[in-house]
Design an enzyme around this catalytic site. Structure first.
Site, PDB file in Angstrom:
ATOM      1  N   CYS A   2      11.184  62.670  15.797  1.00  0.00           N
ATOM      2  CA  CYS A   2      10.525  61.423  16.121  1.00  0.00           C
ATOM      3  C   CYS A   2       9.389  61.277  15.135  1.00  0.00           C
ATOM      4  CB  CYS A   2       9.974  61.487  17.536  1.00  0.00           C
ATOM      5  SG  CYS A   2      11.228  61.946  18.741  1.00  0.00           S
ATOM      6  N   ARG A  27      12.687  58.446  10.974  1.00  0.00           N
ATOM      7  CA  ARG A  27      12.721  59.675  11.763  1.00  0.00           C
ATOM      8  C   ARG A  27      13.347  59.467  13.140  1.00  0.00           C
ATOM      9  NH1 ARG A  27       9.472  63.506   9.691  1.00  0.00           N
ATOM     10  NH2 ARG A  27       9.486  64.596  11.655  1.00  0.00           N
ATOM     11  N   TRP A  75      13.599  59.313  18.618  1.00  0.00           N
ATOM     12  CA  TRP A  75      15.024  59.623  18.500  1.00  0.00           C
ATOM     13  C   TRP A  75      15.316  60.502  19.703  1.00  0.00           C
ATOM     14  CZ3 TRP A  75      18.297  63.872  17.859  1.00  0.00           C
ATOM     15  CH2 TRP A  75      19.586  63.579  17.366  1.00  0.00           C
ATOM     16  N   ASN A 101       6.829  65.150  19.074  1.00  0.00           N
ATOM     17  CA  ASN A 101       8.049  65.338  18.291  1.00  0.00           C
ATOM     18  C   ASN A 101       8.450  66.793  18.480  1.00  0.00           C
ATOM     19  OD1 ASN A 101      10.081  65.354  16.345  1.00  0.00           O
ATOM     20  ND2 ASN A 101       8.646  65.759  14.686  1.00  0.00           N
ATOM     21  N   GLY A 102       9.702  67.033  18.859  1.00  0.00           N
ATOM     22  CA  GLY A 102      10.154  68.403  19.081  1.00  0.00           C
ATOM     23  C   GLY A 102      10.836  68.508  20.434  1.00  0.00           C
ATOM     24  N   HIS A 507      48.572  71.165   3.982  1.00  0.00           N
ATOM     25  CA  HIS A 507      48.714  72.111   5.099  1.00  0.00           C
ATOM     26  C   HIS A 507      48.328  71.459   6.421  1.00  0.00           C
ATOM     27  CE1 HIS A 507      49.727  75.355   2.410  1.00  0.00           C
ATOM     28  NE2 HIS A 507      48.694  75.013   1.647  1.00  0.00           N
ATOM     29  N   LYS A 606      16.564  61.018   9.680  1.00  0.00           N
ATOM     30  CA  LYS A 606      16.470  61.675   8.371  1.00  0.00           C
ATOM     31  C   LYS A 606      15.997  63.114   8.482  1.00  0.00           C
ATOM     32  CE  LYS A 606      15.315  61.052   3.663  1.00  0.00           C
ATOM     33  NZ  LYS A 606      16.741  61.119   3.330  1.00  0.00           N
TER      34      LYS A 606
END
Ligand code: G6P
Length: 611
Positions: A2, A27, A75, A101-102, A507, A606
């Site tokens: 984030c 982000r 995010w 963030n995290g 294959h 990103k």
């Protein structure tokens, strides 16, 4: 993954936070929010969707008054994107507001504990636990904010970059980080926090990079960094000399296109300072010849496109050094009890220098005693700081989620390294070394030449942008590159695509090839050109429509394929630097013609700072 920004100063915070968040949208972009102290209390505004939704709601910040605040672009990891789950998250009474963030890994245990104390949770996020725990400790221990933060970070497990404001101390902004990026921007009568410098570059170029568990107190007049025992930590300010226009679109419709076009300069900036008097000079690293000779293996770890650079690097480094090279995705490496020790060089590749899995892989390698060398774009980032040696790519800020110029500059560093090591070890002749350097120096102009012929690829894209499945095939270094061509296309155009070693397609996967299936055949590695053409024949016989990419003069490709793009010829090891350009352009034009959101593709971010 984030984006965080925070401000304390004399100007209105909300417009400035929203502007900063715009720069961080790469982000994460599924929701956004800000908290501002309005003179009486914390006022929170949050909205699901792109930042624009929030910005329109707040008339670009004009409706939210106050000169201290924090902002966030999200995010989602814990809890779907929604207004409620957006940050800032606040404590029960609304006293504390937190952006994060995290991932707080033990959030459920903490949530249960706090719920047991009668605290009501409103969101599904792990972050709300931090806001609630702060207030809980603040009251329980009758302590100040600093102590409450110190207690919280002793309790939480996982990764975090946190921005915190509290109604009771409206002239203070706090921040702390662990395993998630966060910087402090130093201004005159104003100070900032941000996940990334681009968010504050318009205001200051002097920053502090924070280490894990350093707690920062920002006021209008100054910034003090403490350790968790409240000792003051002396920090060295770092000056950022990135050109601000590098983080702006500058008239281009998309960052991705701008960054594609910037590649000649980025490659030149990365190579030029390291070639002097016909020699590769890597002043930045301290590896000696004896150390190099002691390595039994080189292990490359990275994620995403950086991993694809690693696959090219395997071919290049093995060829030049004759040292066996393995490449691993960082998320696998870190958990498989890797067989590395002091006789292994671990090469870590990362644009951001903050990718959680790559950072963890680096730490695991160090723990096992390996020597570590990283190729990183962001100066002073965690991976750069923690590696024994670092070689920076001079790509400048990269904003588009789909990497282009960072990939190209990483390749350039790989070639420099391969030549440098080959020369030091004596595994390449002086002729090979000298010719390699000359070829390297030509790359920026050759990339420019390809870019100037981009209409050819644009035309091909206009005829094929409705494709449903696309296969990229190649052998040797062309195979390494096909991985990146396929990823680039799928991540921004959402067309299903796969990359295959040309000899492997039969294959199993060739069963998917039918009338009109698009196959992109990469055939720049001339020793295996005929073999690749045999594989092209196999797909043609099943009805495939084939785009062939090869080097100028190799006209034999024309009778095997339906459309050809020729590239200037260079050293086979370096050909991916040229071949990747039409693949990037193809992905870009296809996505543009499909009307996709090129710079912010769905579900992606990103900088992936969660595992
Ligand atoms: C994300 C990005 C990719 C990038 C990868 C690794 O997935 O979208 O473009 O290659 O992360 O990032 P890093 O910063 O470590 O190079």
């Amino acid at each position: 993954m984030c984006g965080i920004v925070g401000y304390i100063g004399g100007d209105q915070a909300a417009p400035l936070l929203l502007k900063g968040l715009e720069k961080l949208e790469y982000r994460g972009y599924d929701s956004a929010g800000v908290a501002v102290y309005n003179g009486k209390q914390l006022e929170i505004a949050k909205a699901k969707g792109r930042l624009k939704v929030l910005s329109d709601m707040l008339e670009e910040g004009k409706t939210l008054k106050g000169t201290i605040g924090i902002g966030h672009t999200r995010w989602a990891t814990h809890g779907a994107p929604s207004d409620i789950n957006s940050h800032p998250q606040v404590s029960d009474s609304g006293k504390f507001a937190v952006v994060h963030n995290g991932i707080i890994e033990n959030y459920l245990t903490l949530k249960n504990f706090l719920t047991g104390k009668g605290i009501q949770f409103v969101s599904e996020t792990d972050t709300e636990v931090v806001a609630q725990l702060l207030e809980y400790y603040y009251h329980k221990y009758q302590c100040d904010i600093f102590e409450a933060i110190a207690r919280v970070i002793h309790k939480v497990e996982g990764s975090y970059a946190l921005g915190i404001i509290c109604e009771d101390c409206p002239d203070e902004l706090y921040a702390v980080r662990k395993d998630s990026p966060l910087i402090v921007g130093l201004g005159e009568g104003e100070n900032f926090i941000a996940s990334d410098v681009t968010a504050i570059l318009a205001h200051t170029r002097e920053i502090y990079r924070l280490n894990d568990d350093e707690i920062v107190r920002l006021t209008r007049g100054g910034v003090t960094v403490y350790n968790t025992d409240r000792d003051v930590v002396e920090k060295q300010a770092v000056h950022i000399d990135w050109d601000i226009s590098a983080a702006e679109k500058g008239g281009y419709e998309h960052f991705m296109f701008k960054e594609i076009m910037e590649q000649p300069k980025a490659i030149r900036d990365t190579i030029s300072p390291r070639i002097r008097n016909g020699k590769v000079v890597l002043d930045d690293i301290t590896l000696t010849r004896e150390q190099l000779e002691s390595f039994r293996r080189i292990v490359i770890v990275a994620c995403g496109s950086a991993y694809h650079v690693g696959v090219v690097a395997k071919y290049a480094l093995e060829k030049m050094t004759r040292i066996p090279v393995e490449v691993d995705v960082a998320s696998e490496f870190r958990y498989r009890e890797p067989l590395v020790d002091e006789k292994v060089l671990v090469l870590v590749i990362s644009q951001s220098g903050e990718t959680a899995d790559t950072l963890a892989a680096l730490r695991e390698a160090k723990r096992l005693g390996a020597r570590t060398l990283s190729i990183v774009n962001v100066v002073g980032s965690s991976i750069a700081n923690e590696s024994d040696d670092v070689l920076y790519t001079w790509a400048g800020p990269e904003i588009a989620v789909a990497t282009t110029k960072a990939y190209s500059t990483q390749l350039a560093v790989v070639y420099l390294l391969a030549l440098y090591m080959g020369n030091l070890l004596g595994t390449i002749s002086q002729e090979t070394y000298a010719a390699g350097i000359q070829d390297l120096e030509k790359l920026p102009d050759q990339v420019s030449e390809i870019l100037s012929n981009r209409e050819h690829i644009q035309y091909f894209a206009s005829k094929n942008f409705n494709a449903k499945d696309i296969f990229f095939i190649g052998r040797n270094i062309d195979y390494a590159l096909s991985l990146e061509g396929s990823l680039k296309l799928k991540e921004i155009s959402y067309i299903h695509s796969e990359a295959y070693a040309a000899g492997e397609l039969k294959h199993g996967t060739i069963s998917l090839v039918e009338d009109g299936t698009l196959v992109v055949a990469l055939a720049s590695y001339l020793p295996l050109f005929d073999k690749t053409m045999s594989n092209v024949k196999e797909v043609k016989a099943r009805g495939a429509y084939v785009l062939g990419l090869t080097v100028e003069g190799k006209t034999a490709i024309e009778k095997e394929t339906d459309f050809v793009f020729y590239l200037p010829q260079t050293n086979s090891m370096m050909q991916p630097s040229l071949m990747v350009i039409p693949l990037q352009l193809f992905a870009y034009y296809v996505a543009a013609m499909k009307g996709c959101d090129i710079d912010k593709p769905r579900n992606l971010a990103k900088s992936v700072t969660v595992e």
